[in-house]
Design an enzyme around this catalytic site. Structure first.
Site, PDB file in Angstrom:
ATOM      1  N   HIS A 356       0.799  -1.232   0.000  1.00  0.00           N
ATOM      2  CA  HIS A 356       0.000   0.000   0.000  1.00  0.00           C
ATOM      3  C   HIS A 356       0.825   1.272   0.000  1.00  0.00           C
ATOM      4  O   HIS A 356       0.277   2.356   0.156  1.00  0.00           O
ATOM      5  CB  HIS A 356      -0.928   0.056   1.215  1.00  0.00           C
ATOM      6  CG  HIS A 356      -1.969  -0.998   1.237  1.00  0.00           C
ATOM      7  ND1 HIS A 356      -3.225  -0.816   0.703  1.00  0.00           N
ATOM      8  CD2 HIS A 356      -1.949  -2.256   1.719  1.00  0.00           C
ATOM      9  CE1 HIS A 356      -3.934  -1.922   0.877  1.00  0.00           C
ATOM     10  NE2 HIS A 356      -3.177  -2.813   1.494  1.00  0.00           N
ATOM     11  N   LYS A 554       1.092  14.607   0.339  1.00  0.00           N
ATOM     12  CA  LYS A 554      -0.289  14.885  -0.076  1.00  0.00           C
ATOM     13  C   LYS A 554      -0.477  16.366  -0.402  1.00  0.00           C
ATOM     14  O   LYS A 554      -1.510  16.786  -0.898  1.00  0.00           O
ATOM     15  CB  LYS A 554      -1.272  14.420   0.992  1.00  0.00           C
ATOM     16  CG  LYS A 554      -1.267  12.889   1.196  1.00  0.00           C
ATOM     17  CD  LYS A 554      -2.234  12.479   2.283  1.00  0.00           C
ATOM     18  CE  LYS A 554      -2.122  11.000   2.666  1.00  0.00           C
ATOM     19  NZ  LYS A 554      -2.822  10.103   1.729  1.00  0.00           N
ATOM     20  N   LYS A 660     -14.457   8.397  -3.688  1.00  0.00           N
ATOM     21  CA  LYS A 660     -15.689   8.760  -2.957  1.00  0.00           C
ATOM     22  C   LYS A 660     -16.186  10.126  -3.392  1.00  0.00           C
ATOM     23  O   LYS A 660     -17.390  10.321  -3.626  1.00  0.00           O
ATOM     24  CB  LYS A 660     -15.430   8.753  -1.448  1.00  0.00           C
ATOM     25  CG  LYS A 660     -15.059   7.373  -0.898  1.00  0.00           C
ATOM     26  CD  LYS A 660     -14.468   7.448   0.523  1.00  0.00           C
ATOM     27  CE  LYS A 660     -13.784   6.132   0.884  1.00  0.00           C
ATOM     28  NZ  LYS A 660     -12.946   6.224   2.085  1.00  0.00           N
TER      29      LYS A 660
END
Ligand code: 26W
Length: 812
Positions: A356, A554, A660
């Site tokens: 991951h 990020k 999402k």
């Protein structure tokens, strides 16, 4: 429609309050009511789970066991009602009692037994396994304290313990009749058996006790109920004397260590390796308890291990449970007396490993010295596995270089010898997968190219997915009803059908309603922001949302830099930035990750200045919603216009938030990283805002990257960075953001914020312009909803089932 009877729901509810709580209804608190409803729902789950287990057992099905240190399941009542198909009936029934179900579900605690993406993925996978009627079960740890609660004090993150009252959760079934004894520490005594074979005995160990607790997982429409099995470490007062050697009673008591600490707390890091002995003990505890459970169940119906791998699949969620390789070998060889070669084949065929993350700092290694102390027999087995593997390498290719061997060895040489958990997992598994196409390619070409060259057939991709039940149907009921009205209900169980929405593409009335649903969700979020932050934000403004863990890769900082740029262009240049915007952030920083915490402080400081500045005329608002968790994500995601997915290309393995947001109609601004690439392919380049360097460009760029050049050549950027360096945002605490400036200007700045600044600004500008054309925006939004069907975790699970696990849908 569910296939069972609702009539006894009322009886269960009443009985719980009367007989279990011993109260009259009038005296039942909100929490009592919640427990009573959960109890009534739980009874159905138990009934269906018996049927399901019976079906599985009678047909001797192959089962999948998903081993994970994290399961971020979120609240359960709403989802269980929905999956069982009894939400509406339950709501009506509670109305007769004067209870509002929608308010009642808000009383439930949100168990935070995970950090972020990896834990939430595991939860979506369990949902999909049950919905696909597949025999798949989760195995994890029943932490007392989940991920910390984040509170913000003067703009700084503070961590508060999150005690999960798991002993009182109505969803958790304590298996009083079952427990597992797990040996730990001690030493291995080598001896030789009758045939002259090496026959080690692990002696003088201490004992951990693992108590299983089950959370039942309902499939859609209530045909299948699987479970998530979580182990609590208990100190036993009343252990089985039988398991000890005769006469060894007092020694046995001495060996029983205080084991409760082991399941006390989840480690709050999702990027930096922890390296603490307790974490290793947790990993071993999970692996040992899980394998004991799996093998006990297998042996109820099977007498030999020849076909173990035809009945049992085990998936390792990252390397955290990689000790399973050694533990399965130990059981097969030491306990079951199986030949090494045979045991090794069984082990490999049983295990699969999912990677991951590529971040080097997240790759687990454990000092050999610690492993030798904690699990001495396993360390021996790891040496043996490694020796045989290295021999195999040299036999296979006598010209193999020392460098290649050194890279593939499980043992990393150096002042402190380390065990590389990824190498152990790879060598012990028949399948190694990444979680998005580009990530799986990077696993092959960058992370472990030597292994890929050795065993190309073991490597594969399984692009992540998310559950449409939780992430559309439950969290966005307005949108869900609207979709169902248009194309029927089948999409909930089969998201590939959602493309049918596109037939309404040219229907202005339809798009208008889509816009109204989004606006209602934005109004609800605006209310939440007002309540939590005492800040007014305009639901008509563009809601631009960055919600995920706070991490340099990020690039929340890139977002902040852009916000400051907009601010200064209004303030100093008198520019018109088009449509008003609300920038919303949410996310936790690991407690020890100081720079990430400084980013949180910067967001608050920038918000403080901008939100109060009358010169801005409310064109920009900045909000940070504290304590991001599943329940908050369920509020935030349906309200987004713009979804920020702006990691440095090559660093986000997949992302699942990106999926999402898109399926709830937000448009993505993102780099070509992780699953963004596949989202762009699905929705089409004209319905997504892609910017920045690509993976290849990043790689080519890095060696000669000098942030200072960008600073010198771009006056806008220079102005922003100077503002950060100055005390504009920190007049009360002068100088605190200087480290942010230095980091961004530092040579080799690893995340390439400055290199991507221009392209990010230009893309944001385009968003501002496009948003003004409401019809165009809504049509793009519709295409995002209609074209993201492949990001259902049902699709992902079907691929795992077919390609790795060999399990099948089993409806009976
Ligand atoms: C040992 C400390 C630690 C703990 C957790 C290191 C690394 C992790 C995880 C592997 C981090 C994680 O959650 N990775 C995320 O996994 C998601 C599900 O596949 C992906 O969507 C995210 O891109 C990835 O960051």
């Amino acid at each position: 429609m569910s296939y069972f009877d609702f009539s006894n729901f009322e009886t269960s509810f009443n009985n719980y309050i009367k007989y279990i709580l011993g109260k009259q209804f009038e005296h039942a608190s909100k929490n009592d009511q919640l427990n009573a409803v959960s109890y009534a729902v739980g009874k159905y789950l138990i009934d269906i789970s018996y049927d399901t287990q019976k079906r599985y057992q009678e047909n001797d099905v192959k089962r999948l066991h998903y081993l994970s240190l994290e399961f971020l399941i979120g609240r359960l009542l709403n989802n269980n009602l929905l999956n069982l198909g009894i939400y509406k009936r339950c709501k009506r029934f509670l109305e007769t009692k004067g209870i509002d179900l929608d308010l009642l579900v808000e009383e439930e605690r949100d168990p935070a037994l995970g950090n972020g993406g990896l834990g939430r993925l595991a939860a979506c996978f369990l949902d999909s396994l049950a919905c696909l009627n597949m025999p798949g079960f989760g195995y994890g740890i029943n932490y007392d304290y989940g991920l910390f609660k984040q509170v913000i004090v003067n703009g700084y993150q503070k961590e508060k313990p999150d005690y999960w009252p798991n002993r009182r959760s109505p969803w958790l079934i304590r298996r009083t009749e079952e427990r597992y004894m797990v040996p730990i520490y001690g030493r291995v005594e080598g001896s030789v058996d009758r045939d002259g074979e090496y026959n080690p005995t692990w002696t003088n160990w201490s004992l951990l006790i693992g108590r299983p607790h089950d959370i039942l997982v309902a499939g859609f429409e209530g045909r299948t109920v699987n479970y998530l099995r979580l182990f609590t470490a208990e100190a036993s007062e009343d252990f089985d004397i039988d398991i000890f050697n005769d006469g060894d009673y007092f020694k046995a008591v001495g060996r029983k260590i205080k084991s409760e600490t082991i399941s006390k707390i989840l480690y709050p890091s999702d990027s930096k390796e922890v390296g603490k002995e307790l974490r290793l003990v947790q990993e071993y505890f999970l692996v040992a308890c899980s394998l004991k459970d799996i093998i006990r169940k297998y042996e109820m119906d099977h007498h030999t291990f020849d076909h173990f791998h035809n009945k049992v699949a085990i998936q390792l969620n990252d390397t955290h449970p990689a000790l399973a390789v050694a533990e399965l070998m130990r059981i097969l060889v030491d306990e079951k007396g199986i030949q090494w070669e045979t045991a090794w084949e069984i082990t490999k065929k049983t295990l699969g490993y999912t990677n991951h993350t590529l971040l080097p700092e997240a790759l687990e290694t454990w000092p050999v010295t610690i492993l030798e102390r904690v699990v001495p027999r396993h360390m021996q087995l790891i040496y043996e596995i490694n020796q045989r593997f290295l021999e195999y390498l040299t036999v296979r290719d006598p010209d193999i270089t020392i460098e290649s061997i050194a890279k593939m060895s499980i043992i990393q040489e150096g002042p402190v010898k380390q065990v590389r958990m990824a190498n152990l997992a790879i060598i012990g598994s028949h399948s190694i997968n990444g979680v998005a196409r580009v990530h799986s390619d990077l696993v092959k070409t960058q992370l472990v190219p030597e292994f890929y060259r050795l065993w190309p057939e073991r490597f594969n991709n399984k692009t992540n997915g998310v559950s449409p039940r939780r992430w559309i149907a439950a969290c966005n009921p307005g949108l869900a009803d609207f979709i169902t009205e248009a194309i029927g209900r089948r999409w909930v169980g089969d998201l590939s059908r959602i493309w049918e929405l596109e037939t309404f593409e040219n229907d202005p009335g339809f798009l208008d309603r889509l816009g109204e649903i989004k606006l209602a969700n934005k109004e609800a979020l605006a209310t939440l922001i007002r309540k939590k932050l005492f800040l007014n934000v305009d639901p008509q403004s563009i809601f631009d949302i960055h919600a995920k863990r706070i991490h340099e890769y990020k690039r929340q900082l890139l977002n902040v830099i852009h916000i400051i740029h907009l601010y200064l262009s209004i303030k100093e240049d008198g520019k018109d930035i088009g449509h008003p915007r609300t920038f919303i952030f949410s996310g936790k920083a690991a407690p020890g990750y100081h720079f990430a915490k400084l980013i949180i402080k910067l967001i608050h400081s920038v918000a403080n200045v901008i939100n109060k500045d009358p010169d801005i005329h409310d064109m920009i608002k900045v909000a940070f919603l504290p304590d991001y968790r599943v329940t908050l994500a369920e509020r935030i995601i349906p309200a987004a216009d713009v979804s920020e997915q702006i990691s440095t290309a090559g660093m986000e393995a997949s992302g699942t938030g990106n999926m999402k947001f898109a399926m709830n109609g937000a448009l993505t601004i993102g780099t070509l990283d992780g699953a963004n690439i596949e989202i762009a392919e699905q929705v089409g380049g004209e319905n997504i805002y892609i910017f920045g360097l690509t993976v290849d460009e990043v790689e080519a760029f890095r060696p000669n990257y000098e942030p200072k050049t960008f600073y010198d050549e771009d006056p806008d950027l220079k102005r922003v960075l100077k503002a950060i360096y100055s005390n504009l945002f920190c007049s009360d605490e002068p100088g605190i953001f200087k480290p942010v400036f230095s980091q961004l200007m530092g040579n080799g700045e690893h995340y390439l914020h400055l290199a991507d600044f221009r392209s990010y600004v230009a893309t944001q500008l385009k968003i501002g312009n496009d948003y003004k054309d409401r019809a165009k925006w809504l049509s793009m939004s519709l295409k995002n909803i209609a074209r993201t069907g492949m990001f259902s975790s049902d699709r992902a699970i079907q691929e795992y089932a077919d390609g790795i696990w060999g399990i099948r849908s089993f409806r009976g």
